[in-house]
Design an enzyme around this catalytic site. Structure first.
Site, mmCIF file in Angstrom:
data_model
loop_
_atom_site.group_PDB
_atom_site.id
_atom_site.type_symbol
_atom_site.label_atom_id
_atom_site.label_comp_id
_atom_site.label_asym_id
_atom_site.label_seq_id
_atom_site.Cartn_x
_atom_site.Cartn_y
_atom_site.Cartn_z
ATOM 1 C CE LYS A 6 1.819 -2.294 -3.744
ATOM 2 N NZ LYS A 6 0.859 -2.190 -2.678
ATOM 3 C CG ASP A 50 -1.147 -3.470 -5.174
ATOM 4 O OD1 ASP A 50 -0.008 -3.778 -5.594
ATOM 5 O OD2 ASP A 50 -1.332 -2.933 -4.063
ATOM 6 C CB CYS A 109 -1.889 0.438 -3.296
ATOM 7 S SG CYS A 109 -2.107 -0.587 -1.823
HETATM 8 N N1 TIU Z 1 -3.788 -2.115 -3.271
HETATM 9 C C1 TIU Z 1 -4.506 -1.425 -2.391
HETATM 10 O O1 TIU Z 1 -4.975 -0.335 -2.665
HETATM 11 N N2 TIU Z 1 -4.754 -2.051 -1.155
HETATM 12 C C2 TIU Z 1 -5.872 -1.811 -0.405
HETATM 13 O O2 TIU Z 1 -6.043 -2.400 0.649
HETATM 14 N N3 TIU Z 1 -6.786 -0.942 -0.920
HETATM 15 C C3 TIU Z 1 -8.005 -0.629 -0.412
HETATM 16 O O3 TIU Z 1 -8.636 0.297 -0.950
HETATM 17 N N4 TIU Z 1 -8.504 -1.317 0.592
#
Ligand code: TIU
Length: 232
Positions: free
Chosen positions: A131, A26, A164
């Site tokens: 995802k 991500d 994530c």
């Molecule tokens: N990719 C991921 O970690 N999504 C989140 O929403 N992370 C947060 O720390 N908010």
């Protein structure tokens, strides 16, 4: 197959580069740049910038070694039909998933904010997993792809460490993969969560996996394969 060893905690790990993948979680504009999902949640997105150069270094090393690379992106279909109402309604964000923002609709596939940051753009042939959840296995074909490729070890970087990255490592661990979090290639909006998130992975003899860093990953890839001895 050539086995190499990466220095890590709680101990060194021997792995086969042909059965390993670098997984970058991500590294999207929506989390790293102002105006996206991360900022809408009230976070200081500049805290994630530190992971970009280490991810780029890990990516270059993996590509040079011919190791498989997998990128993930968190996001939803434009009609939000894959976004659970509980996720959409969560918290008091300044803007919700699907709302318009300076990088397009927040956390929606196909919008500029959903893209990976320019420094970590996927190369042709690299797998990109879209995802809808925090874990990269939930509602995706990642498991099938790893299984078909015979992968057993994941070197993991990305954001955020405790959300994530952690969820993906937990999912992978339960599925039998050996996971190594590359500490400096991961980042969180919360320094304490980053530190403790990594500590949790390697605690109890590596309850979820191993923790290493990009320098150790690069050194492992440069090292000579370890001697397996003659087959019995
Ligand atoms: N990719 C991921 O970690 N999504 C989140 O929403 N992370 C947060 O720390 N908010």
């Amino acid at each position: 197959m050539p086995q190499i060893v990466i220095e890590a905690e709680p101990g060194p790990l021997v792995f086969d580069t042909a059965r390993a993948a670098l997984v970058l979680i991500d590294m999207q504009r929506d989390f790293l740049e102002p105006g996206g999902f991360g900022e809408a949640l009230g976070n200081d997105v500049s805290r994630l910038a530190a992971a970009v150069a280490p991810c780029a270094a890990a990516l270059a090393a993996a590509r040079a070694a011919g190791m498989r690379v997998i990128h993930t992106r968190e996001g939803h279909r434009p009609d939000l039909s894959d976004c659970p109402p509980a996720k959409l309604a969560r918290g008091q964000p300044s803007a919700r998933i699907g709302d318009p923002g300076p990088m397009g609709r927040i956390l929606v596939r196909g919008e500029p904010g959903h893209d990976l940051v320019a420094a970590l753009a996927p190369a042709p042939g690299e797998v990109v997993i879209d995802k809808p959840g925090k874990g990269a296995f939930h509602a995706t074909d990642l498991g099938a792809i790893l299984s078909a490729a015979g992968i057993d070890t994941l070197l993991v970087g990305g954001v955020t460490t405790e959300v994530c990255v952690h969820t993906t490592i937990r999912e992978a661990n339960d599925r039998g993969f050996r996971c190594v979090a590359l500490a400096d290639a991961c980042a969180s909006y919360f320094e304490e969560f980053h530190r403790v998130g990594l500590a949790m992975i390697k605690a109890q003899g590596g309850i979820f996996g191993w923790v290493s860093d990009v320098a150790a990953f690069r050194a492992a890839l440069r090292s000579a394969p370890i001697d397996q001895g003659e087959p019995a």
